[in-house]
Design a protein around this motif. Structure first.
Motif: not given
Length: 109
Positions: A50-58, A74-77, A79-91
């Motif tokens: 799936t796309d990255a956002e769908t995974l993050m939402n799950a 949820i902080h993000g998304p 953009d990171k090096p090499h096309g990575r996208v990141a989220w910080l999920l503060a629990t």
């Protein structure tokens, strides 16, 4: 004596988070010290990933089971090096999961 960390909690969450990633076509790996937060990287593993956002939402939906009392921020998304996208999920209580997702190949996007 060293200060306690959230490491035991992070370790106990990993198997189910890996199962969620697998269900969405990703392999999941932990990296870093697992002291301040749990750094995870999801790597597309199947053509059906799936796309990255769908995974993050799950992942976020699963974490809400544990964060009901104080919420999940949820902080993000970001953009990171090499096309990575990141989220910080503060629990809560200073704990967090830093989820980076590698891009799918263009042929599968």
């Amino acid at each position: 004596m060293k200060e306690p960390t959230f490491a035991p909690v992070y370790v106990s969450l990993f198997p189910h988070l890996a199962k969620i990633a697998n269900k969405h076509g990703y392999a999941l790996a932990a990296h870093g010290s697992v002291v301040r937060d749990m750094d995870l990287v999801a790597i597309p593993w199947t053509d059906e990933a799936t796309d990255a956002e769908t995974l993050m939402n799950a992942v976020a939906e699963y974490l809400k089971i544990f964060t009901d009392m104080f919420g999940l921020a949820i902080h993000g998304p970001t953009d990171k090096p090499h096309g990575r996208v990141a989220w910080l999920l503060a629990t809560g209580f200073g704990s967090a999961i830093d989820l980076s997702v590698m891009p799918r190949s263009r042929a599968n996007s």
